[in-house]
Write an enzyme that holds these catalytic residues in place. Structure first.
Site, PDB file in Angstrom:
ATOM      1  N   SER A  77       0.856  -1.183   0.000  1.00  0.00           N
ATOM      2  CA  SER A  77       0.000   0.000   0.000  1.00  0.00           C
ATOM      3  C   SER A  77       0.890   1.230   0.000  1.00  0.00           C
ATOM      4  CB  SER A  77      -0.883  -0.010   1.258  1.00  0.00           C
ATOM      5  OG  SER A  77      -1.531   1.229   1.438  1.00  0.00           O
ATOM      6  N   TYR A 117      -2.626   0.050  10.584  1.00  0.00           N
ATOM      7  CA  TYR A 117      -2.572  -0.449   9.209  1.00  0.00           C
ATOM      8  C   TYR A 117      -1.229  -0.114   8.571  1.00  0.00           C
ATOM      9  CZ  TYR A 117      -3.793  -1.054   4.266  1.00  0.00           C
ATOM     10  OH  TYR A 117      -3.816  -1.439   2.945  1.00  0.00           O
TER      11      TYR A 117
END
Length: 224
Positions: free
Chosen positions: A127, A140
């Site tokens: 990501s 995250y």
């Protein structure tokens, strides 16, 4: 004989898009938590094999490894449980690292003999949060930074394998809709990357000729 690719989290969204991109050239093993969730994508891609397993059930994973030789392993499964550090619980941090890091590491470890036999390529769907952390994304982002470190270590430890970290920005998926709803924003699909675009980047990495090692791919949405 066609190469074999195993894709986790392949029942919908980006995982399904990656399966569609690789289907013309690879025999597919498609992973997800349940057989029911895989019915649509396996029906769409005849010849693909369903592999329903909870990746955090490590005994079940080890007992059900579906291949002896593997050319491509795409780690797409993961979770995004967002919140500020003040709001985050111990359970949230544990769940996030369990799904996004530990399950990836263990599946890779179990599949190493098959990957070595196939001169394999491990693709980690990371990501933009694995390159920089934003407010509200602490657990995250930390898991994705850890995933990047895992890929870096694997690349050095297993020189016969290729290891690629894909760092896309936010993608137009059902998960993204849930995230935006949680943020209280209006959902505008054109603001995000298409899943098919990221899937094509995965295919490009996999198809890179053997004299090159694509280590990192970063994609950012243009809003067009």
């Amino acid at each position: 004989m066609r190469p074999t690719a195993l894709i986790t989290g392949s029942s919908r969204g980006l995982g399904a898009a990656i399966a569609r991109e690789l289907a013309p050239t690879h025999d597919l093993v498609l992973g997800a938590r349940s057989a029911a969730s895989l019915e649509a994508i396996t029906a769409e891609l005849p010849g693909s094999t369903s592999w329903p397993v909870d990746l955090t059930d490590y005994d079940a994973v080890a007992a059900s490894v579906p291949v002896n030789k593997l050319n491509v392993l795409v780690h797409n499964a993961g979770i995004a449980d967002l919140g500020t550090i003040e709001e985050s619980s111990v359970d949230q941090w544990r769940r996030t690292f369990e799904a996004n890091v530990i399950a990836v590491a263990e599946l890779t470890r179990v599949l190493l003999p098959a990957l070595r036999a196939g001169g394999g390529h491990v693709v980690l769907i990371n990501s933009g949060a694995g390159l920089r952390a934003n407010a509200g994304w602490g657990s995250y982002a930390a898991s994705k930074f850890a995933l990047r470190a895992f890929g870096d270590a694997l690349r050095l430890e297993e020189p016969s394998l290729r290891v690629t970290s894909i760092h896309p920005g936010r993608i137009d998926t059902d998960m993204q809709r849930e995230i935006v709803a949680g943020e209280g924003g209006n959902y505008e699909p054109s603001s995000f990357l298409k899943a098919s675009t990221v899937a094509r980047a995965v295919r490009t990495a996999v198809e890179t000729p053997a004299d090159a090692h694509p280590t990192e791919v970063v994609l950012r949405p243009t809003g067009r």
